[in-house]
Design a protein around this motif. Structure first.
Motif, PDB file in Angstrom:
ATOM      1  N   GLU A 100       0.820  -1.216   0.000  1.00 30.39           N
ATOM      2  CA  GLU A 100       0.000   0.000   0.000  1.00 30.39           C
ATOM      3  C   GLU A 100       0.854   1.268   0.000  1.00 30.39           C
ATOM      4  OE1 GLU A 100      -3.168   0.081  -0.419  1.00 30.39           O
ATOM      5  OE2 GLU A 100      -3.480  -2.087  -0.303  1.00 30.39           O
ATOM      6  N   PHE A 101       1.947   1.256   0.783  1.00 29.57           N
ATOM      7  CA  PHE A 101       2.698   2.499   0.994  1.00 29.57           C
ATOM      8  C   PHE A 101       3.489   2.952  -0.223  1.00 29.57           C
ATOM      9  CE2 PHE A 101       3.088   3.383   5.796  1.00 29.57           C
ATOM     10  CZ  PHE A 101       1.738   3.115   5.949  1.00 29.57           C
ATOM     11  N   ARG A 102       3.889   2.000  -1.087  1.00 29.88           N
ATOM     12  CA  ARG A 102       4.732   2.430  -2.218  1.00 29.88           C
ATOM     13  C   ARG A 102       3.954   3.345  -3.165  1.00 29.88           C
ATOM     14  NH1 ARG A 102       4.243   0.123  -6.974  1.00 29.88           N
ATOM     15  NH2 ARG A 102       6.414   0.618  -7.524  1.00 29.88           N
ATOM     16  N   PHE A 103       2.612   3.306  -3.108  1.00 30.78           N
ATOM     17  CA  PHE A 103       1.821   4.172  -3.978  1.00 30.78           C
ATOM     18  C   PHE A 103       1.544   5.529  -3.343  1.00 30.78           C
ATOM     19  CE2 PHE A 103       0.841   0.113  -5.953  1.00 30.78           C
ATOM     20  CZ  PHE A 103       1.022   0.454  -7.282  1.00 30.78           C
ATOM     21  N   LYS A 104       1.873   5.668  -2.050  1.00 32.53           N
ATOM     22  CA  LYS A 104       1.534   6.913  -1.352  1.00 32.53           C
ATOM     23  C   LYS A 104       2.687   7.914  -1.395  1.00 32.53           C
ATOM     24  CE  LYS A 104      -2.329   5.188   0.604  1.00 32.53           C
ATOM     25  NZ  LYS A 104      -2.619   4.178  -0.428  1.00 32.53           N
ATOM     26  N   THR A 105       3.845   7.483  -1.902  1.00 27.28           N
ATOM     27  CA  THR A 105       5.011   8.339  -1.811  1.00 27.28           C
ATOM     28  C   THR A 105       5.851   8.229  -3.072  1.00 27.28           C
ATOM     29  OG1 THR A 105       7.092   8.682  -0.620  1.00 27.28           O
ATOM     30  CG2 THR A 105       6.223   6.468  -0.607  1.00 27.28           C
ATOM     31  N   VAL A 106       6.543   9.307  -3.394  1.00 28.72           N
ATOM     32  CA  VAL A 106       7.501   9.230  -4.493  1.00 28.72           C
ATOM     33  C   VAL A 106       8.906   9.149  -3.916  1.00 28.72           C
ATOM     34  CG1 VAL A 106       8.443  10.448  -6.487  1.00 28.72           C
ATOM     35  CG2 VAL A 106       5.975  10.408  -6.102  1.00 28.72           C
ATOM     36  N   ARG A 107       9.158   9.975  -2.868  1.00 28.86           N
ATOM     37  CA  ARG A 107      10.514  10.050  -2.317  1.00 28.86           C
ATOM     38  C   ARG A 107      10.958   8.727  -1.700  1.00 28.86           C
ATOM     39  NH1 ARG A 107      11.295  14.665   1.916  1.00 28.86           N
ATOM     40  NH2 ARG A 107      10.126  13.149   3.146  1.00 28.86           N
ATOM     41  N   TRP A 108      10.019   8.048  -1.006  1.00 34.05           N
ATOM     42  CA  TRP A 108      10.371   6.805  -0.310  1.00 34.05           C
ATOM     43  C   TRP A 108      10.047   5.565  -1.137  1.00 34.05           C
ATOM     44  CZ3 TRP A 108      12.832   6.375   4.345  1.00 34.05           C
ATOM     45  CH2 TRP A 108      13.004   7.570   5.066  1.00 34.05           C
ATOM     46  N   ARG A 109       9.675   5.788  -2.385  1.00 35.08           N
ATOM     47  CA  ARG A 109       9.221   4.643  -3.173  1.00 35.08           C
ATOM     48  C   ARG A 109      10.267   3.524  -3.237  1.00 35.08           C
ATOM     49  NH1 ARG A 109       8.758   6.148  -8.780  1.00 35.08           N
ATOM     50  NH2 ARG A 109       6.738   7.103  -8.483  1.00 35.08           N
ATOM     51  N   GLY A 110      11.521   3.926  -3.409  1.00 34.93           N
ATOM     52  CA  GLY A 110      12.603   2.935  -3.498  1.00 34.93           C
ATOM     53  C   GLY A 110      12.692   2.068  -2.258  1.00 34.93           C
ATOM     54  N   VAL A 111      12.486   2.696  -1.096  1.00 34.97           N
ATOM     55  CA  VAL A 111      12.548   1.958   0.173  1.00 34.97           C
ATOM     56  C   VAL A 111      11.424   0.925   0.234  1.00 34.97           C
ATOM     57  CG1 VAL A 111      12.389   2.165   2.691  1.00 34.97           C
ATOM     58  CG2 VAL A 111      13.621   3.899   1.361  1.00 34.97           C
ATOM     59  N   TRP A 112      10.200   1.355  -0.126  1.00 35.72           N
ATOM     60  CA  TRP A 112       9.063   0.430  -0.069  1.00 35.72           C
ATOM     61  C   TRP A 112       9.180  -0.657  -1.123  1.00 35.72           C
ATOM     62  CZ3 TRP A 112       7.138   0.215   4.334  1.00 35.72           C
ATOM     63  CH2 TRP A 112       6.918   1.359   5.111  1.00 35.72           C
ATOM     64  N   ASP A 113       9.749  -0.317  -2.291  1.00 39.85           N
ATOM     65  CA  ASP A 113      10.001  -1.344  -3.307  1.00 39.85           C
ATOM     66  C   ASP A 113      10.923  -2.430  -2.753  1.00 39.85           C
ATOM     67  OD1 ASP A 113       8.424  -0.054  -5.085  1.00 39.85           O
ATOM     68  OD2 ASP A 113      10.006   0.495  -6.495  1.00 39.85           O
ATOM     69  N   MET A 114      11.960  -1.958  -2.039  1.00 37.19           N
ATOM     70  CA  MET A 114      12.927  -2.895  -1.453  1.00 37.19           C
ATOM     71  C   MET A 114      12.230  -3.757  -0.392  1.00 37.19           C
ATOM     72  SD  MET A 114      15.882  -3.475  -2.285  1.00 37.19           S
ATOM     73  CE  MET A 114      17.043  -4.712  -1.797  1.00 37.19           C
ATOM     74  N   ALA A 115      11.366  -3.110   0.396  1.00 36.61           N
ATOM     75  CA  ALA A 115      10.645  -3.838   1.452  1.00 36.61           C
ATOM     76  C   ALA A 115       9.727  -4.899   0.827  1.00 36.61           C
ATOM     77  CB  ALA A 115       9.819  -2.866   2.284  1.00 36.61           C
ATOM     78  N   PHE A 116       9.114  -4.534  -0.289  1.00 38.33           N
ATOM     79  CA  PHE A 116       8.217  -5.470  -0.977  1.00 38.33           C
ATOM     80  C   PHE A 116       9.006  -6.680  -1.487  1.00 38.33           C
ATOM     81  CE2 PHE A 116       5.548  -6.681  -4.738  1.00 38.33           C
ATOM     82  CZ  PHE A 116       4.418  -7.035  -4.020  1.00 38.33           C
ATOM     83  N   PHE A 117      10.168  -6.396  -2.069  1.00 32.42           N
ATOM     84  CA  PHE A 117      11.045  -7.458  -2.573  1.00 32.42           C
ATOM     85  C   PHE A 117      11.514  -8.362  -1.433  1.00 32.42           C
ATOM     86  CE2 PHE A 117      15.679  -8.436  -3.081  1.00 32.42           C
ATOM     87  CZ  PHE A 117      15.533  -9.550  -3.897  1.00 32.42           C
ATOM     88  N   LEU A 118      12.042  -7.747  -0.365  1.00 34.07           N
ATOM     89  CA  LEU A 118      12.595  -8.551   0.736  1.00 34.07           C
ATOM     90  C   LEU A 118      11.500  -9.334   1.451  1.00 34.07           C
ATOM     91  CD1 LEU A 118      15.277  -6.114   2.210  1.00 34.07           C
ATOM     92  CD2 LEU A 118      15.680  -8.266   0.996  1.00 34.07           C
ATOM     93  N   GLY A 119      10.342  -8.693   1.655  1.00 37.05           N
ATOM     94  CA  GLY A 119       9.222  -9.389   2.298  1.00 37.05           C
ATOM     95  C   GLY A 119       8.824 -10.630   1.509  1.00 37.05           C
ATOM     96  N   SER A 120       8.731 -10.464   0.179  1.00 35.78           N
ATOM     97  CA  SER A 120       8.332 -11.589  -0.675  1.00 35.78           C
ATOM     98  C   SER A 120       9.394 -12.688  -0.669  1.00 35.78           C
ATOM     99  CB  SER A 120       8.128 -11.111  -2.115  1.00 35.78           C
ATOM    100  OG  SER A 120       7.230 -10.038  -2.153  1.00 35.78           O
ATOM    101  N   LEU A 121      10.645 -12.261  -0.794  1.00 30.81           N
ATOM    102  CA  LEU A 121      11.756 -13.221  -0.860  1.00 30.81           C
ATOM    103  C   LEU A 121      11.851 -14.033   0.432  1.00 30.81           C
ATOM    104  CD1 LEU A 121      14.368 -14.063  -2.492  1.00 30.81           C
ATOM    105  CD2 LEU A 121      15.581 -12.399  -1.085  1.00 30.81           C
TER     106      LEU A 121
END
Length: 337
Positions: A100-121
């Motif tokens: 949800e959060f990666r769509f709410k921000t542009v500046r932190w998008r990279g962080v949430w993308d990483m969190a999404f990747f690591l969470g899934s992995l």
């Protein structure tokens, strides 16, 4: 009526439904860093946005069902697998938040993308480790877990962890082949070929290693006449594999690669089921020993008979409603809203 056996099938079905359905959306998370442009990532996430929380229903059903119906198996499995299961749940929570959060921000998008990747992995790897631990056998004495804290950490369980990660990435990439178009579709097809080769290699490695972990597995797969019953599985696996690569090279239908990848999962799962039966937990805890009293099983079966068809109908309806391709810039989530 053999209630424990009926319930063993219901729980096996719930776990399979979870693996197959949550497998492809975890797979999309695993592929996340390799999707290059953030528009590709947005499109990839929009292909699973309508389904991803519903897919986790089956995890609750499998775990809750095990607790209600096979309390002894639950009581032995949980202490044996506390670490990987808690890590998996934390990873799934993290992944849900970042979804949800990666769509709410542009500046932190990279962080949430990483969190999404690591969470899934991490979630996928933990599931594989848990599977490997159950396959290699859990030490039981006096109806209780008798192993150590780190029995789940072995070369075999690490390999099954990697196998599940690669397999989920295959499901994710074939799902994207089915649901996207243009450059993202071609990128997904390339990853589907790579993860397809990896998945087959790992299925082969696990299958060759398993018979040497327990005598029962060995006699089930390599002695006559049992061999005649299990022989169709490797043959069908080969058919699915050929179909997968053929349909990626020569895209007649967008659905075929995904269905072939699902076939690989379902057949591998049936193979494990054949190895286990009649045990719930190899080497010695059988389905009937692990089961709750028949009265409890009958009582819970009434609820399952109502709920499971409802969940299946709703799931089928949602997949039907959101069928077809997702184009870039369309979908449930948009930046800047």
């Amino acid at each position: 009526m053999d209630l424990p056996l009926i319930w063993a099938f219901i729980i096996a079905f719930a776990v399979l439904a979870y693996v197959v359905l949550d497998g492809f959306d975890l797979g999309i998370g695993i592929l996340f860093p390799f999707l290059k442009r953030h528009e590709n990532r947005d499109t990839a996430i929009n292909t699973v946005a309508p389904f991803w929380d519903g897919n986790e229903t089956w995890l609750v059903m499998g775990g809750g069902g095990l607790f209600a119906v096979f309390p002894l198996a639950y009581a032995i499995v949980m202490p044996a697998l506390y670490a990987p299961i808690i890590v998996m749940l934390l990873a799934l929570i993290f992944r849900g938040v970042s979804f949800e959060f990666r769509f709410k921000t542009v500046r932190w998008r990279g962080v949430w993308d990483m969190a999404f990747f690591l969470g899934s992995l991490i979630a996928a790897f933990s599931q594989g480790v848990a599977l490997g631990t159950i396959v290699q056998g859990i030490e039981i004495e006096n109806r209780a877990y008798a192993g150590g804290w780190y029995d789940w950490l072995t070369p075999f369980s690490i390999m099954t962890g990697v196998a599940v990660v690669v397999g989920y990435a295959l499901l994710g990439s074939t799902w994207l082949v089915m649901k996207t178009e243009g450059p993202l579709n071609r990128l997904a097809a390339r990853y589907a070929e790579l993860t397809g080769i990896g998945t087959l290699a790992l299925i082969g490695a696990v299958s060759l290693w398993m018979p040497f972990l327990q005598q029962a597995f060995y006699s089930r797969w390599f002695s006559f006449p049992q061999l005649l019953f299990v022989a169709p599985i490797p043959v069908l696996l080969l058919v699915c594999a050929l179909n997968l690569f053929k349909s990626l090279r020569d895209p007649i239908s967008a659905y075929r690669p995904f269905l072939s990848a699902l076939g690989l999962f379902v057949l591998s799962y049936i193979g494990i089921g054949i190895s286990f039966y009649p045990n719930m937990l190899p080497p010695e805890l059988t389905i009937w020993q692990a089961a709750a009293p028949d009265e409890s099983l009958a009582f819970v079966l009434v609820g399952a008979a109502v709920l499971v068809p409802m969940i299946l109908a709703y799931t089928a309806y949602s997949y039907w409603t959101f069928r077809g391709k997702v184009r870039e810039g369309e979908g449930y989530h948009q930046h800047g809203h």
